[in-house]
Design a protein around this motif. Structure first.
Motif, PDB file in Angstrom:
ATOM      1  N   ALA A   1      86.949  42.610  31.373  1.00 46.10           N
ATOM      2  CA  ALA A   1      88.142  43.035  30.635  1.00 46.10           C
ATOM      3  C   ALA A   1      87.806  43.312  29.174  1.00 46.10           C
ATOM      4  O   ALA A   1      88.277  44.299  28.599  1.00 46.10           O
ATOM      5  CB  ALA A   1      89.233  41.969  30.737  1.00 46.10           C
ATOM      6  N   VAL A   2      86.970  42.468  28.570  1.00 44.28           N
ATOM      7  CA  VAL A   2      86.579  42.664  27.178  1.00 44.28           C
ATOM      8  C   VAL A   2      85.725  43.924  27.041  1.00 44.28           C
ATOM      9  O   VAL A   2      85.919  44.730  26.125  1.00 44.28           O
ATOM     10  CB  VAL A   2      85.844  41.418  26.634  1.00 44.28           C
ATOM     11  N   VAL A   3      84.784  44.114  27.966  1.00 40.03           N
ATOM     12  CA  VAL A   3      83.950  45.315  27.950  1.00 40.03           C
ATOM     13  C   VAL A   3      84.820  46.559  28.107  1.00 40.03           C
ATOM     14  O   VAL A   3      84.672  47.544  27.379  1.00 40.03           O
ATOM     15  CB  VAL A   3      82.871  45.254  29.055  1.00 40.03           C
ATOM     16  N   PHE A   4      85.743  46.505  29.053  1.00 44.89           N
ATOM     17  CA  PHE A   4      86.627  47.643  29.319  1.00 44.89           C
ATOM     18  C   PHE A   4      87.488  47.968  28.096  1.00 44.89           C
ATOM     19  O   PHE A   4      87.684  49.138  27.757  1.00 44.89           O
ATOM     20  CB  PHE A   4      87.508  47.357  30.539  1.00 44.89           C
ATOM     21  N   ALA A   5      87.990  46.954  27.417  1.00 47.97           N
ATOM     22  CA  ALA A   5      88.792  47.182  26.212  1.00 47.97           C
ATOM     23  C   ALA A   5      87.988  47.946  25.175  1.00 47.97           C
ATOM     24  O   ALA A   5      88.493  48.883  24.546  1.00 47.97           O
ATOM     25  CB  ALA A   5      89.282  45.848  25.647  1.00 47.97           C
ATOM     26  N   GLY A   6      86.728  47.577  24.999  1.00 42.71           N
ATOM     27  CA  GLY A   6      85.871  48.299  24.067  1.00 42.71           C
ATOM     28  C   GLY A   6      85.626  49.729  24.505  1.00 42.71           C
ATOM     29  O   GLY A   6      85.657  50.653  23.687  1.00 42.71           O
ATOM     30  N   ARG A  62      80.543  36.871  22.607  1.00 46.74           N
ATOM     31  CA  ARG A  62      79.752  37.782  21.783  1.00 46.74           C
ATOM     32  C   ARG A  62      80.295  39.213  21.874  1.00 46.74           C
ATOM     33  O   ARG A  62      80.379  39.919  20.875  1.00 46.74           O
ATOM     34  CB  ARG A  62      78.285  37.761  22.204  1.00 46.74           C
ATOM     35  N   LEU A  63      80.657  39.619  23.085  1.00 42.20           N
ATOM     36  CA  LEU A  63      81.155  40.980  23.288  1.00 42.20           C
ATOM     37  C   LEU A  63      82.479  41.232  22.579  1.00 42.20           C
ATOM     38  O   LEU A  63      82.766  42.343  22.146  1.00 42.20           O
ATOM     39  CB  LEU A  63      81.311  41.269  24.787  1.00 42.20           C
ATOM     40  N   MET A  80      87.568  51.594  26.231  1.00 45.75           N
ATOM     41  CA  MET A  80      88.809  52.357  26.091  1.00 45.75           C
ATOM     42  C   MET A  80      89.281  52.440  24.643  1.00 45.75           C
ATOM     43  O   MET A  80      90.359  52.953  24.364  1.00 45.75           O
ATOM     44  CB  MET A  80      89.912  51.731  26.953  1.00 45.75           C
ATOM     45  N   SER A  81      88.504  51.905  23.713  1.00 47.69           N
ATOM     46  CA  SER A  81      88.847  51.874  22.285  1.00 47.69           C
ATOM     47  C   SER A  81      90.166  51.138  22.036  1.00 47.69           C
ATOM     48  O   SER A  81      90.954  51.526  21.185  1.00 47.69           O
ATOM     49  CB  SER A  81      88.910  53.292  21.715  1.00 47.69           C
ATOM     50  N   LEU A  82      90.382  50.077  22.778  1.00 38.85           N
ATOM     51  CA  LEU A  82      91.527  49.188  22.559  1.00 38.85           C
ATOM     52  C   LEU A  82      90.998  48.007  21.758  1.00 38.85           C
ATOM     53  O   LEU A  82      90.329  47.143  22.291  1.00 38.85           O
ATOM     54  CB  LEU A  82      92.107  48.712  23.890  1.00 38.85           C
ATOM     55  N   PHE A  83      91.275  47.977  20.484  1.00 41.89           N
ATOM     56  CA  PHE A  83      90.623  46.995  19.634  1.00 41.89           C
ATOM     57  C   PHE A  83      91.462  45.756  19.351  1.00 41.89           C
ATOM     58  O   PHE A  83      91.031  44.869  18.642  1.00 41.89           O
ATOM     59  CB  PHE A  83      90.172  47.657  18.330  1.00 41.89           C
TER      60      PHE A  83
END
Length: 103
Positions: free
Chosen positions: A10-15, A54-55, A17-20
């Motif tokens: 989920a954290v990787v996907f947020a990055g 870290r991500l 998709m540029s959802l910060f």
């Protein structure tokens, strides 16, 4: 361990998709507590938790919240649909018709 892997994804996907600014919800209290704690995680799946922490540094804001399974029916329905689907699908603006009723 599966819940820790899902939180990491989920954290990787947020990055991607540029959802910060995101809130990651999960119904596994042990994983959510581990993600909220500072320092290295001593649990069996600690390496996944540590990597997730870290991500999330690339995100402006990333919170982890525990949600009881009863309050997580939509996520459960989407996860079940993903398991049964052979294709990779992403829904950005609208929910699939078969889970819209849960929402």
């Amino acid at each position: 361990m599966a819940e820790a892997l899902v939180a990491r994804r989920a954290v990787v996907f947020a990055g991607e998709m540029s959802l910060f600014s995101v809130i990651v919800e999960g119904d596994c209290l042990a994983v959510i507590q581990a993600l909220r704690r500072s320092g290295l995680c001593p649990l069996l799946f600690g390496h996944i938790v540590d990597e997730t922490k870290r991500l999330r540094a690339v995100l402006r804001s990333c919170e982890f919240q525990h949600v009881r399974r009863e309050g997580n029916r939509l996520a459960h329905s989407l996860a079940k649909k993903a398991v049964l689907s052979a294709d990779f699908e992403v829904w950005v603006e609208e929910l699939p018709d078969d889970v819209d009723g849960v929402f």
